[in-house]
Design a protein around this motif. Structure first.
Motif, PDB file in Angstrom:
ATOM      1  N   GLN A 120       0.820  -1.210   0.000  1.00  0.00           N
ATOM      2  CA  GLN A 120       0.000   0.000   0.000  1.00  0.00           C
ATOM      3  C   GLN A 120       0.857   1.265   0.000  1.00  0.00           C
ATOM      4  OE1 GLN A 120      -2.923   0.147   3.139  1.00  0.00           O
ATOM      5  NE2 GLN A 120      -3.308   2.328   2.896  1.00  0.00           N
ATOM      6  N   GLN A 124       1.296   3.907  -3.173  1.00  0.00           N
ATOM      7  CA  GLN A 124       0.767   5.266  -2.990  1.00  0.00           C
ATOM      8  C   GLN A 124       1.851   6.319  -3.200  1.00  0.00           C
ATOM      9  OE1 GLN A 124      -1.138   5.277   0.872  1.00  0.00           O
ATOM     10  NE2 GLN A 124      -3.081   4.554   0.032  1.00  0.00           N
ATOM     11  N   ARG A 141      -3.965   2.534 -10.070  1.00  0.00           N
ATOM     12  CA  ARG A 141      -4.482   3.103  -8.817  1.00  0.00           C
ATOM     13  C   ARG A 141      -5.823   2.455  -8.438  1.00  0.00           C
ATOM     14  NH1 ARG A 141      -3.003   8.124  -6.961  1.00  0.00           N
ATOM     15  NH2 ARG A 141      -2.394   8.743  -9.094  1.00  0.00           N
ATOM     16  N   THR A 142      -6.700   2.294  -9.445  1.00  0.00           N
ATOM     17  CA  THR A 142      -8.020   1.692  -9.198  1.00  0.00           C
ATOM     18  C   THR A 142      -7.894   0.233  -8.755  1.00  0.00           C
ATOM     19  OG1 THR A 142      -9.064   3.142 -10.830  1.00  0.00           O
ATOM     20  CG2 THR A 142     -10.239   1.116 -10.252  1.00  0.00           C
ATOM     21  N   LYS A 145      -6.606  -0.035  -5.172  1.00  0.00           N
ATOM     22  CA  LYS A 145      -7.689   0.284  -4.225  1.00  0.00           C
ATOM     23  C   LYS A 145      -8.655  -0.890  -4.093  1.00  0.00           C
ATOM     24  CE  LYS A 145     -11.289   3.673  -3.159  1.00  0.00           C
ATOM     25  NZ  LYS A 145     -12.280   2.645  -2.808  1.00  0.00           N
ATOM     26  N   ASP A 146      -8.996  -1.529  -5.208  1.00  0.00           N
ATOM     27  CA  ASP A 146      -9.902  -2.684  -5.178  1.00  0.00           C
ATOM     28  C   ASP A 146      -9.313  -3.820  -4.333  1.00  0.00           C
ATOM     29  OD1 ASP A 146     -11.638  -1.328  -6.822  1.00  0.00           O
ATOM     30  OD2 ASP A 146     -11.065  -2.397  -8.650  1.00  0.00           O
ATOM     31  N   LEU A 148      -7.045  -3.624  -1.945  1.00  0.00           N
ATOM     32  CA  LEU A 148      -7.008  -3.237  -0.532  1.00  0.00           C
ATOM     33  C   LEU A 148      -8.401  -3.285   0.091  1.00  0.00           C
ATOM     34  CD1 LEU A 148      -4.469  -0.262  -0.723  1.00  0.00           C
ATOM     35  CD2 LEU A 148      -4.056  -2.565   0.169  1.00  0.00           C
ATOM     36  N   ASP A 149      -9.426  -2.878  -0.662  1.00  0.00           N
ATOM     37  CA  ASP A 149     -10.810  -2.913  -0.156  1.00  0.00           C
ATOM     38  C   ASP A 149     -11.251  -4.355   0.116  1.00  0.00           C
ATOM     39  OD1 ASP A 149     -11.041  -0.194  -0.241  1.00  0.00           O
ATOM     40  OD2 ASP A 149     -12.169  -0.120  -2.128  1.00  0.00           O
TER      41      ASP A 149
END
Length: 211
Positions: A120, A124, A141-142, A145-146, A148-149
């Motif tokens: 992460q 970033q 980036r998307t 994020k997916d 990590l979610d």
């Protein structure tokens, strides 16, 4: 030791042990973890020539124009900000690799191993500071994020089961330092409450047996 169900984190029902206590005693904040992440090595293509540099923790270089060299992330960002290098993204920071990683994470009950323990933080930092050196940066980036979610949802579900089962020991496989830190305060409080409840129940049983 029996496994209590099959969760994203394997929870075991047993006595509270010192190793678990030691894990959560030191309250490291996110900035400390980001500092550690900046020590990871990354490849750059320098725009200057320089002899080998002798740092406290390591030796880096020599630097020659156009020839890739490995340096700590903090130095790569510093050179990038001065327009003295081009950063080469890690091999795992491409759309195809991240799509495969996302698919694997979605289909696994447990946490899968990420390509970096600072997945992460490194992503970033690079996406914020070196976007022009990363092709398809928005897509990357998307996807990050997916991923990590998905992992956060697994972690929350596992912690919920952990508390409901009154377990007091967790085997944390393939979690990053940042993920562990995000749940540290909650787990500390939950473990304290569970230990107090266990003590109260035992005292009530002793009192009942005497009477």
């Amino acid at each position: 030791m029996p496994v209590v169900g099959r969760f994203a984190v394997k929870w075991y029902s047993c006595n509270f042990i010192n190793s678990c206590s030691n894990l959560i005693d030191h309250k490291m904040d996110n900035t400390e973890i980001e500092f550690l992440a900046e020590r990871e090595f990354i490849s750059i293509v320098p725009k200057f020539n320089c002899d080998k540099l002798y740092l406290i923790s390591c030796e880096i270089g020599p630097f020659h124009v156009g020839i890739p060299v490995q340096v700590p992330l903090w130095l790569a960002i510093n050179l990038k900000q001065r327009n003295e290098c081009q950063i080469q993204k890690p091999a795992w920071m491409d759309v195809a690799s991240l799509e495969a990683l996302k698919e694997e994470e979605m289909n696994s009950e447990l946490f899968i191993a990420l390509p970096s323990n600072h997945f992460q933080e490194v992503s970033q930092i690079l996406l914020n500071q070196a976007t022009d050196d990363i092709p398809q940066a928005d897509g990357i980036r998307t996807l990050i994020k997916d991923i990590l979610d998905i992992r956060i949802a697994k972690l929350r579900s596992s912690v919920d089961k952990f508390v409901k089962l009154k377990a007091t020991y967790a085997q944390l496989d393939n979690l990053t330092q940042m993920e562990i830190n995000s749940m540290r305060n909650f787990l500390t409080t939950a473990l304290d409450h569970l230990r107090n409840l266990d003590k109260t129940e035992r005292l009530a049983e002793q009192f009942a047996s005497i009477n």
